[in-house]
Every structure is written in structure tokens, then in C-alpha cells.
Design an enzyme around this catalytic site. Structure first.
Site, PDB file in Angstrom:
ATOM      1  N   ASP A  60     -21.615 -29.936  21.856  1.00 22.87           N
ATOM      2  CA  ASP A  60     -22.316 -30.640  22.918  1.00 22.87           C
ATOM      3  C   ASP A  60     -23.815 -30.478  22.645  1.00 22.87           C
ATOM      4  O   ASP A  60     -24.233 -29.779  21.719  1.00 22.87           O
ATOM      5  CB  ASP A  60     -21.908 -30.101  24.303  1.00 22.87           C
ATOM      6  CG  ASP A  60     -22.155 -31.151  25.391  1.00 22.87           C
ATOM      7  OD1 ASP A  60     -22.905 -32.116  25.134  1.00 22.87           O
ATOM      8  OD2 ASP A  60     -21.609 -31.016  26.504  1.00 22.87           O
TER       9      ASP A  60
HETATM   10  C1  NOJ Z   1     -24.027 -33.554  27.403  1.00 23.01           C
HETATM   11  C2  NOJ Z   1     -22.694 -33.744  28.051  1.00 23.01           C
HETATM   12  O1  NOJ Z   1     -22.171 -32.487  28.435  1.00 23.01           O
HETATM   13  C3  NOJ Z   1     -21.681 -34.435  27.172  1.00 23.01           C
HETATM   14  O2  NOJ Z   1     -20.533 -34.705  27.919  1.00 23.01           O
HETATM   15  C4  NOJ Z   1     -22.257 -35.684  26.606  1.00 23.01           C
HETATM   16  O3  NOJ Z   1     -21.291 -36.349  25.823  1.00 23.01           O
HETATM   17  C5  NOJ Z   1     -23.477 -35.313  25.762  1.00 23.01           C
HETATM   18  N1  NOJ Z   1     -24.464 -34.687  26.619  1.00 23.01           N
HETATM   19  C6  NOJ Z   1     -24.085 -36.509  25.067  1.00 23.01           C
HETATM   20  O4  NOJ Z   1     -24.738 -37.318  25.950  1.00 23.01           O
END
Ligand code: NOJ
Length: 743
Positions: A289
Site C-alpha cells: 500500500d
Molecule cells: C491507500 C489505500 O489504502 C489503498 O486502498 C489504495 O489502493 C492506495 N492508497 C492507492 O490509492
């Protein structure tokens, strides 16, 4: 024809086709491997590390840290994938830089959070799940992929399959709720919709299982907070959807921000190596993430970013999202012998395989064709589907004296509240490239149906976020002057989603106070809720005549709600999550264990002094404008051998006078186990449609696998013994029988 001969002539072509298909697949795989081997031979270590790097463009913002020079990174081959960039034109331009300006011309992979639709926005995932309609969910994902790939995207960061029992956690909106079985079914349907049968098909895209793992169980419901649970709970309740999705050949997994067992998920060899690769055999690639490698430093697990990179790479993380850690330190770590080049090669190969499967090496621009957008995005067909899907997500929570549906001839409606004529909130959070100015408000939806037939006395009353009573008098006047009062209440769209935990889950602002004032007029009040989570609604439940849970329904909200309000569609949604009476009951979920002192009237039992243990609305609950009668349960046997199959049937009759759909739910409880077993566990469901007076038999089949669980030795086993089996209309309203599983 002779039976044997008949069988032979029937079977032979099938066998030949299968043999031919697998031969063809083998040949294709060998060709792909040859291509990738050759490419990798030519790649320098730096070029390989570039492939392990994912940066955001500046088109959208989904995390705390922006990298300003991502264009230079593309041109110098330091990045293999870009997210938050879409449109055919823009992705084409970025792709051109990668293909024409770098030494090897390896195409970029474009990812994005296409969570509940791309341009045509569908209900938020919690709402989608409330349909319990797996075909429709699959179709919604197919359309999302159709629209997204028409704008140059190859990869969605969806589905989010974090089981959660905490409505304080804002990301419950993006989840499928509290049940592992239901979440797993939704996850599978979504992956089938996104990835289709062939990734080379221009309308399909890579899907992502996220967030691995247990991100939905942060302490106190606070986003990114610590997760602590037993391995038994992890394996039995939080991992099953992730395991199930491997069977759908999901392309990628995303690690979670949280730590668990004291180890950040992004550095967890247990999760990424032992469980994901060794036990489950996952073959796709793992992405982090957003900056979650770097976050292992504040977690107190890594000394600095370089150390974090070493831990992540060695734990099995293939791609670094936005942290630039791999970019900055992997080469050094290889030189120092802390990371092997073999590990890097393995990760690069996994990523190149996906690019190959998408057909990007044949034509890197194949998804970036502006013409496709015009033909495929926000078409009449997509919007029509969205409306039907949205109305299926609506859950009727209360309907005293059949106040709903409304009559066509209603002369005047007071539409009161901040969600009555509001476009932005309707598409919720993670609304991708959705354009909220295209969303149909509730006011507009009613006008679209009723035209001049009904006068709509619309007034805001109050706002969601301010303590403002100035609109109360107008709201009271509107209510007094109208035949029917509809109050459209809820949350601001950014009150749910990422980094949107709330310690109180009451209706925000003065909405409840306004509601109390309006009900004092003594008129029936219909409450339409728009929001991303269960709220504490005891007071509303006590005083409203009818309540519709509509989540955030997306682009076609107003039309979909109007369909239900006027009975053009009979509501069929069921809650995928338990609604607490107050915040102190959290976590509250239906598949809890019994304790040694279950709640009773006597003092020394497991309960509160000030509220019962029962929820306001249970898991699986939802009313209809018609009634469904359930027969007793019929079993094929009351004793099944370990390798046998139990069939359980019920007959459901629509005893009302309108067509309706019902979600028939099957639960089991094992009375005694080597570890204590939940009071109920969902094991099957079927959504059926019945004309007035019509009956249908629904049959479920269960084998040992459906009754098995991870025991204290982490073995997935079914244990012989006595079970209760329940079938009904919600987790609480069920018929019951018993059976025994034999040795
Ligand atoms: C953070 C989020 O937790 C995740 O779900 C998301 O896909 C990513 N950012 C990318 O935007």
C-alpha cells in the site's frame, strides 16, 4: 446408439479439446517465458528495480506524499507502473515516454482505485454487498473494467476484502461487511467481473486483493491502528476471502498498513511467504500500500528506509507503491549481499508476466484509444444497469403500517434534509473518475417520476457538518404543508472511506434534532439514509414510520430510490453488517461465540447494565413490501458421514400481493468443538424471485468442507458432532433443525 459408444463419441471430442487447449496453453506459456527470459537477460539491475516501482501521477491524490519528478522517473526507466493517471490521451503520452524514451522500451502498467465503478458510479461496496446478488456484482465489476480500460487503465486496486466488525472504521464503506463467507463470494464475483476469462481481452483488467491482512480490525476502529488477534480468528474469520480469491486467479495482492502479531504486514514473511505463497500457491505479484514500506520505520520495525526495503523485499513484496525505497536502496542492498538478485529477478518476472498477459508487449497503446471511451463509457446501457443495481442495494429497515410504497397520487411531499438535493455525497468516497455533477439527486428522481403530479416542498433544514438551526422553521413549515414527509439524512462523503474513522456514529450535526422536531408534528416520517457505515439509529428507529438504508448509491441514486419509494421496485437488500444500538456495543457481530455465561436475567452473565446485547438490526436483515413464508427445513438425512453430502431444503412462498425477491440464508452452529464455535455462521444463500402466491423450493448442499475450520493446530478440519442448521430471512429470523456429522 449403444450407451458405451454414445459415451465415447461424446467424451472423446471433449478430451481432445481439453488436451488441445492445454497443449496450446503450454505453448503460449513457453513462448511467454522465452520472451521474458530474453528481456531479463538484457536488463540492468537498475532497470529491474525500476520495474518494481509504482509512482502516482499528479492527476489525483490518494496518500500523503507526492513525487514531483515522476515524469523524469518514467523517462529514465526508474518506474514500471503509474497510478492515478487515466484518460486515453494521458496514459498514451506517459506510455510513449516509457516506450520511446527508455533503453528497453518496457511499457508501463497503469493502476487506479476503480472501486465501485469508473465513470458510471455504482453503490459503495457495502451497498453492493447488500444486494446479495453475485451476478449483478460481477456485472458491475465487468462494466467498471470496461469503462476503466477504455481510458487506458490496466489494473484496479479492488476488491477490498477486509472483513470488518467495526462501523467506527471509515473503510467499512469499502468493505463487504462482517462475514467471511459473504465477503468471499463478493470478492470472487468482482474478480470474475474485472479479469474475465482472458486478460488479453481489451475490456478486462488486473484485480487486487487488499489489504493483506486483517486491516479491517484496527484497535478502536481507528484507521491504520494496530491489529492484534489470535491466529485462530485470523484464519477462520479474516483470511478466508483472501484464500478464496486465489481460486479466481487474482493477479495481485496489496499489503496492509497495519501490523499484526507485532509485525507490519508489509514486512511479514508469515503472511507473504508462508501463507500466501507456500500454503496458497499465489503466483501473481504483491504490491505494497501507499508508502507502507517506509512506514515500517515509524512502526518501530525498521531502523530506516533502507532497512525497511530490505525487510520488505525479503518478506516477499514485489512492488513498492510510492515509497521510492526500492528505487533508492535496492541496488545498494544487493551490493551488500542483504538482498539477492535472485529475489529481485523473481519479483521482476512476476510483474513482466502481467504486462505480457495484458498484451502490452505486443501493443503498449492498445488500451489508450480515445475512440473507445466514446463508445463504452457512461452509455445508456451502463446507466440502466446502475439504476437496477442501485435499487437492489437498498435495504428497507422499517415500514410501519405499510406507509411505503407511496401512492402515485400523492399530492405533496416535504423533502427535508441535507441529502435531499445533494449530488456530491451520492458517489461516496473512492469514486474514481466519477463526475458527481452527473448524479441524480433524490429530489430530481422524484421529479423525474412524478412530474407535475406531486408538489415537492424541498428544504435543506440543516447541513451535515454545521450546527445550524436556521433552516428548522422552514423545514417545519414544509412538513406541516405536505401530505408526506421524507427526511433525507446521512453523512458527508468524506466521513467514510480512508482516514475517516469516527468515535461517535450518530447522525452528524443537528440532523437528529431536526428529525425530532419534525416527528413532533405527528405526521408519518419516512427516513432515507445516505452514508458509508451503520449509524446508531435507535431514536430514529423508534420514531420514524419507515426507514430506507440507501448507502451511497452512485450516479443513479435519485431514480433508484424513487423506484423503491413508489413501489416500482420492491426492496430486496439485506444488511451485510450488524447495526449496534450504541457505540459501546462495538464490536458487535452475529457470528460471535457464546461465552460461559451467556446473557440472561441473572446478574453474573455477559452483558451490559445499560443496553441489551441484541443489535438494533441484525446481519442479514431487510424487509420487503411483500411477505415470505418459510416451510420447515427438510434434510436428506440427519446423520452424514464425513465424506457425505447433506442437503437441506425449504419452500418459500410469497404470501403477499406483489412480486418480490428474497435472500434465503443458511447458517450452522456446531454445538461442541475442540475450540469454541460461533453461535451461527453463514454457509450459503440464494436470492430468489417470487410472484404473489408463488412458492419455490431452495436446496443447499453441504459437505465437510463447509463445516470445517482451523483448529488450535492450524489444521483445516471438520469435527464430528452435533450441529444446528438454520434457514431464514435474516441471521435472527430462522427455522431450525439439527444433524450430526459422523466420524
Ligand atoms: C491507500 C489505500 O489504502 C489503498 O486502498 C489504495 O489502493 C492506495 N492508497 C492507492 O490509492
Amino acid at each position: 446408439m449403444h450407451k458405451k459408444l454414445y459415451r465415447l463419441t461424446y467424451i472423446l471430442p471433449v478430451v481432445l479439446i481439453l488436451a488441445f487447449t492445454s497443449e496450446k496453453q503450454d505453448a503460449e506459456t513457453s513462448e511467454m517465458n522465452r520472451f521474458i527470459d530474453k528481456l531479463m537477460e538484457e536488463m540492468t539491475l537498475e532497470e529491474k528495480i525500476g520495474q518494481l516501482t509504482l509512482f502516482t501521477s499528479d492527476m489525483d491524490h490518494t496518500g500523503p506524499f507526492m513525487r514531483e519528478h515522476y515524469l523524469d522517473d518514467i523517462q529514465s526507466g526508474r518506474v514500471g507502473a503509474i497510478f492515478n493517471a487515466y484518460t486515453a490521451e494521458y496514459t498514451r503520452e506517459l506510455q510513449r515516454m516509457a516506450v520511446e524514451e527508455t533503453r528497453l522500451g518496457i511499457p508501463l502498467l497503469f493502476g487506479y482505485d476503480v472501486i465501485h465503478g469508473h465513470r458510471t458510479i455504482f453503490p459503495i461496496p457495502l451497498g453492493e454487498t447488500a444486494t446479495w446478488d453475485m451476478e449483478a456484482i460481477q456485472e458491475s465489476a465487468r462494466i467498471a473494467a470496461l469503462e476503466a480500460t477504455a481510458e487506458g487503465l490496466h489494473w484496479t486496486f479492488s476488491p477490498m476484502i477486509d472483513v470488518t466488525r467495526d462501523p467506527r472504521w471509515g473503510r467499512i464503506a469499502e468493505s463487504s461487511g462482517e462475514d467471511p463467507f459473504l465477503t468471499a463470494q463478493v470478492a470472487r464475483a468482482k474478480v470474475r467481473g474485472y479479469q474475465g476469462d482472458n486478460l488479453k481481452d481489451l475490456h478486462t483488467m488486473l484485480a487486487t486483493a487488499k489489504h493483506f491482512a486483517a486491516y479491517g480490525a484496527p484497535q478502536a476502529g481507528r484507521d491504520y491502528h494496530t491489529v492484534d488477534m489470535s491466529e485462530l480468528v485470523l484464519r477462520n474469520k479474516f483470511l478466508p476471502p483472501f484464500k478464496a480469491i486465489i481460486e479466481e486467479d487474482i493477479a495481485t495482492f496489496m499489503t496492509a498498513f497495519n501490523d499484526m502479531f507485532g509485525v507490519p504486514a508489509t514486512g511479514s514473511e508469515y503472511l507473504l511467504k508462508q501463507v500466501l505463497r507456500e500454503e496458497w500457491g499465489f503466483e501473481g505479484f504483491v504490491v505494497t500500500d501507499y508508502t507502507s514500506i517506509n512506514e515500517m520505520v515509524p512502526h518501530g520495525f525498521a531502523r530506516d528506509n533502507k532497512h525497511a526495503g530490505e525487510l520488505a523485499m525479503n518478506a516477499g513484496v514485489d512492488m513498492d507503491m510510492q515509497g521510492a525505497v526500492y528505487n533508492d536502496y535496492l541496488a545498494e542492498l544487493v551490493a551488500e549481499g542483504k538482498v539477492s538478485e535472485r529475489t529481485i529477478d523473481q519479483a521482476v518476472r512476476r510483474i513482466l508476466i502481467m504486462k505480457y498477459k495484458l498484451g502490452l508487449f505486443e501493443d503498449p497503446y492498445r488500451y489508450s484509444d480515445p475512440q473507445r471511451k466514446a463508445e463504452l463509457v457512461m452509455t445508456e446501457e451502463n446507466l440502466e444497469f446502475a439504476r437496477d443495481f442501485s435499487r437492489k442495494s437498498i435495504v428497507l429497515l422499517k415500514n410501519d403500517d405499510n406507509v411505503l410504497p407511496l401512492s402515485d397520487d400523492v399530492r405533496s411531499i416535504a423533502l427535508i434534509g441535507p441529502m435531499g438535493d445533494n449530488q456530491r455525497d451520492l458517489i461516496g468516497s473512492w469514486s474514481a473518475a466519477g463526475d458527481y455533477t452527473r448524479s441524480v439527486t433524490l429530489r430530481q428522481g422524484i421529479i423525474n417520476r412524478q412530474g407535475d403530479r406531486t408538489r415537492i416542498n424541498y428544504t435543506l433544514g440543516t447541513t451535515v457538518l454545521e450546527e445550524d438551526r436556521s433552516g428548522f422553521p422552514a423545514a417545519l413549515r414544509a412538513a406541516a404543508q405536505s401530505d408526506v414527509v421524507i427526511m433525507a439524512l446521512g453523512e458527508h462523503y468524506w466521513q467514510s472511506g480512508e482516514a475517516a474513522s469516527r468515535s461517535s456514529i450518530d447522525l452528524p450535526g443537528l440532523q437528529e434534532e431536526l428529525f425530532d422536531e419534525i416527528v413532533k408534528l405527528g405526521k408519518p416520517v419516512i427516513v432515507v439514509l445516505m452514508k458509508g457505515r451503520p449509524l446508531t439509529l435507535e431514536n430514529v428507529d423508534e420514531k420514524a414510520s419507515a426507514i430506507l438504508e440507501t448507502w451511497y448509491l452512485g450516479t443513479t441514486t435519485g431514480d433508484a430510490i424513487t423506484d423503491v419509494l413508489f413501489g416500482d421496485y420492491n426492496p430486496s437488500g439485506k444488511l451485510p453488517v450488524t447495526y449496534p444500538r450504541n457505540v459501546g456495543q462495538i464490536p458487535i457481530f452475529y457470528n460471535a461465540r457464546n461465552t460461559g455465561r451467556p446473557e440472561s436475567d441473572s446478574k453474573f452473565t455477559s452483558k451490559y447494565l445499560d443496553v441489551s446485547n441484541s443489535p438494533l438490526y441484525p446481519f442479514g436483515y431487510g424487509l420487503s413490501y411483500t411477505n415470505f413464508d418459510y416451510s420447515d427445513i427438510r434434510l436428506n438425512t440427519s446423520e452424514i458421514p464425513m465424506n457425505g453430502t447433506l442437503t437441506a431444503s425449504v419452500t418459500i412462498t410469497n404470501t403477499g400481493d406483489r412480486f418480490g425477491e428474497e435472500v434465503v440464508q443458511l447458517y450452522t452452529r456446531q454445538l461442541v468443538g475442540s475450540i469454541t464455535r460461533p453461535l451461527k455462521e453463514l454457509k450459503g444463500f440464494e436470492k430468489i424471485a417470487l410472484e404473489p402466491g408463488e412458492s419455490k423450493e431452495v436446496t443447499f448442499e453441504l459437505t465437510w468442507k463447509d463445516l470445517a475450520f482451523y483448529n488450535a493446530k492450524n489444521l483445516f478440519r471438520a469435527e464430528p458432532g452435533e450441529f444446528h442448521l438454520f434457514i431464514g430471512t435474516s441471521s435472527e429470523d430462522v427455522k431450525q433443525t439439527t444433524f450430526t456429522l459422523l466420524e
